[in-house]
Write a protein that holds these residues in place. Structure first.
Motif, mmCIF file in Angstrom:
data_model
loop_
_atom_site.group_PDB
_atom_site.id
_atom_site.type_symbol
_atom_site.label_atom_id
_atom_site.label_comp_id
_atom_site.label_asym_id
_atom_site.label_seq_id
_atom_site.Cartn_x
_atom_site.Cartn_y
_atom_site.Cartn_z
ATOM 1 N N GLN A 196 35.586 30.619 0.209
ATOM 2 C CA GLN A 196 36.715 29.975 -0.470
ATOM 3 C C GLN A 196 37.806 30.975 -0.826
ATOM 4 N N LYS A 197 39.026 30.620 -0.439
ATOM 5 C CA LYS A 197 40.175 31.471 -0.745
ATOM 6 C C LYS A 197 40.587 31.182 -2.178
ATOM 7 N N LEU A 198 40.622 32.198 -3.024
ATOM 8 C CA LEU A 198 40.946 31.956 -4.428
ATOM 9 C C LEU A 198 42.350 32.476 -4.772
ATOM 10 N N ASP A 199 42.432 33.471 -5.648
ATOM 11 C CA ASP A 199 43.742 33.872 -6.183
ATOM 12 C C ASP A 199 44.469 34.886 -5.305
ATOM 13 N N LEU A 200 45.789 34.795 -5.346
ATOM 14 C CA LEU A 200 46.608 35.834 -4.725
ATOM 15 C C LEU A 200 46.461 37.099 -5.575
ATOM 16 N N MET A 201 45.924 38.155 -4.961
ATOM 17 C CA MET A 201 45.689 39.391 -5.720
ATOM 18 C C MET A 201 46.861 40.357 -5.616
ATOM 19 N N TYR A 202 47.515 40.310 -4.437
ATOM 20 C CA TYR A 202 48.497 41.348 -4.148
ATOM 21 C C TYR A 202 49.417 40.873 -3.036
ATOM 22 N N THR A 203 50.712 41.083 -3.189
ATOM 23 C CA THR A 203 51.651 40.783 -2.106
ATOM 24 C C THR A 203 52.214 42.092 -1.589
ATOM 25 N N GLY A 204 51.904 42.400 -0.357
ATOM 26 C CA GLY A 204 52.413 43.630 0.257
ATOM 27 C C GLY A 204 53.664 43.326 1.051
ATOM 28 N N LYS A 205 54.141 44.320 1.793
ATOM 29 C CA LYS A 205 55.384 44.126 2.542
ATOM 30 C C LYS A 205 55.161 43.214 3.744
ATOM 31 N N ALA A 206 53.978 43.304 4.342
ATOM 32 C CA ALA A 206 53.732 42.508 5.560
ATOM 33 C C ALA A 206 52.553 41.551 5.424
ATOM 34 N N LYS A 207 51.858 41.610 4.286
ATOM 35 C CA LYS A 207 50.760 40.656 4.110
ATOM 36 C C LYS A 207 50.452 40.384 2.651
ATOM 37 N N LYS A 208 49.709 39.280 2.478
ATOM 38 C CA LYS A 208 49.227 38.915 1.140
ATOM 39 C C LYS A 208 47.727 39.076 1.131
ATOM 40 N N VAL A 209 47.185 39.419 -0.021
ATOM 41 C CA VAL A 209 45.740 39.595 -0.127
ATOM 42 C C VAL A 209 45.205 38.636 -1.189
ATOM 43 N N TYR A 210 44.202 37.857 -0.806
ATOM 44 C CA TYR A 210 43.596 36.867 -1.716
ATOM 45 C C TYR A 210 42.164 37.242 -2.036
ATOM 46 N N SER A 211 41.740 36.909 -3.242
ATOM 47 C CA SER A 211 40.327 37.060 -3.578
ATOM 48 C C SER A 211 39.562 35.877 -2.993
ATOM 49 N N THR A 212 38.234 36.011 -2.959
ATOM 50 C CA THR A 212 37.383 34.917 -2.467
ATOM 51 C C THR A 212 36.254 34.713 -3.479
ATOM 52 N N ASP A 213 35.389 33.729 -3.195
ATOM 53 C CA ASP A 213 34.269 33.506 -4.117
ATOM 54 C C ASP A 213 33.173 34.561 -3.951
ATOM 55 N N ASP A 214 33.341 35.469 -2.993
ATOM 56 C CA ASP A 214 32.441 36.619 -2.871
ATOM 57 C C ASP A 214 33.233 37.844 -3.320
ATOM 58 N N GLU A 215 32.784 38.490 -4.394
ATOM 59 C CA GLU A 215 33.622 39.569 -4.948
ATOM 60 C C GLU A 215 33.668 40.820 -4.075
ATOM 61 N N THR A 216 32.857 40.864 -3.018
ATOM 62 C CA THR A 216 32.914 42.026 -2.113
ATOM 63 C C THR A 216 33.859 41.778 -0.930
ATOM 64 N N LEU A 217 34.433 40.564 -0.872
ATOM 65 C CA LEU A 217 35.280 40.220 0.279
ATOM 66 C C LEU A 217 36.650 39.733 -0.176
ATOM 67 N N CYS A 218 37.660 39.904 0.677
ATOM 68 C CA CYS A 218 38.948 39.265 0.401
ATOM 69 C C CYS A 218 39.576 38.798 1.704
ATOM 70 N N ILE A 219 40.677 38.096 1.572
ATOM 71 C CA ILE A 219 41.335 37.531 2.756
ATOM 72 C C ILE A 219 42.743 38.102 2.872
ATOM 73 N N PHE A 220 43.046 38.638 4.049
ATOM 74 C CA PHE A 220 44.397 39.091 4.369
ATOM 75 C C PHE A 220 45.140 37.922 4.997
ATOM 76 N N GLU A 221 46.370 37.715 4.586
ATOM 77 C CA GLU A 221 47.223 36.720 5.240
ATOM 78 C C GLU A 221 48.490 37.440 5.697
ATOM 79 N N TYR A 222 48.645 37.507 7.005
ATOM 80 C CA TYR A 222 49.763 38.271 7.582
ATOM 81 C C TYR A 222 51.048 37.454 7.570
ATOM 82 N N LYS A 223 52.132 38.066 7.099
ATOM 83 C CA LYS A 223 53.455 37.420 7.072
ATOM 84 C C LYS A 223 54.258 37.857 8.296
ATOM 85 N N ASP A 224 55.400 37.209 8.515
ATOM 86 C CA ASP A 224 56.260 37.597 9.641
ATOM 87 C C ASP A 224 57.222 38.722 9.262
#
Ligand code: TMP
Ligand code: ASP
Length: 239
Positions: free
Chosen positions: A2-30
């Protein structure tokens, strides 16, 4: 997952937390930025191909025994990665003089180096990511001497693997930047992304620039060359 909170917005991607605290999700922007965010641009679909290119490369590096944060591509723009406590150093390896190295030392761009080099920048936007030597990094508590030695060994191993990956598709690896950090087990692993945003890639026959320098210096064909690198990677290694 499960994709949870936006943790960090970088210049080219966003990073989200997940329900597993050892994992996160990168979302690449244009988006693309250069010169510490001063120059801004983008092209449609950049995030999709950078996501896929980074993942092709991370899978190949894993096969070479290099530990990376890559877990699984979730969608065109999203990838599940190990959560990494990033060491605030940009680790730069160079095989051929270009960019800030050419400028700093007055060496013509394209001059082959006698041996590959490594340098570190302190990841700090307010300071403009200044060059830092390893003693300074240790003095500032950014990393230990042992960490630095491990990072150097890892970075040169990645260089050897990347040079092979790219020359197989007719591309010379001029230089690149990586970011590393600690996974939840305390291992130093490769994180962030590897793509034409973070590498200088020149066509092996023509020396045509196939990387973000086309955006930095308004050389045109910014999106075209990213697609070119992507197509060559997919043709050789699959998606
Ligand atoms: P440089 O020649 O501008 O120091 O860049 C060296 C390499 O590092 C080049 O492949 C581009 C990459 N790079 C980044 O990925 N992010 C950065 O913020 C900078 C300055 C360089
Ligand atoms: N300075 C970086 C680059 O040129 C990007 C940025 O910091 O905005 O690659």
């Amino acid at each position: 997952m499960q994709k949870l909170d936006l943790m960090y917005t970088g210049k080219a991607k966003k990073v989200y937390s997940t329900d597993d605290e050892t994992l996160c999700i990168f979302e690449y922007k244009d988006d693309a930025t250069a010169f510490n965010g001063e120059k801004k641009g983008s092209f449609e679909g950049k995030g999709i191909i950078n996501n896929k290119m980074a993942n092709i490369i991370f899978r190949l590096l894993e096969k070479e025994g290099i530990r990376t944060h890559f877990v699984e591509q979730l969608s065109d723009r999203e990838t599940l990665v190990k959560k990494v406590n990033i060491i605030p150093l940009e680790v730069i390896i160079r095989n051929v003089a270009a960019g800030s190295f050419s400028k700093r030392y007055g060496v013509k761009e394209g001059t082959a180096l006698e041996s590959s080099t490594i340098e570190f920048s302190y990841k700090n936007d307010d300071l403009g990511d200044p060059l830092i030597n390893s003693y300074h990094a240790v003095a500032l508590g950014i990393a230990t001497r042992e960490n630095i030695e491990e990072i150097k060994t890892l970075a040169f191993k990645i260089n050897d693997a990347l040079k092979k990956i790219f020359i197989e598709i007719g591309i010379k690896l001029i230089d690149f930047k990586i970011e590393v950090g600690f996974d939840s087990e305390g291992n130093i692993i490769l994180s962030d992304e590897i793509s034409p945003d973070t590498c200088r890639l020149w066509d092996a026959e023509t020396n045509k620039k196939l990387d973000k320098d086309r955006f930095r210096f308004d050389l045109g064909e910014f999106g075209d060359v990213y697609h070119e690198v992507f197509n060559r990677l997919v043709e050789k290694y699959g998606e």
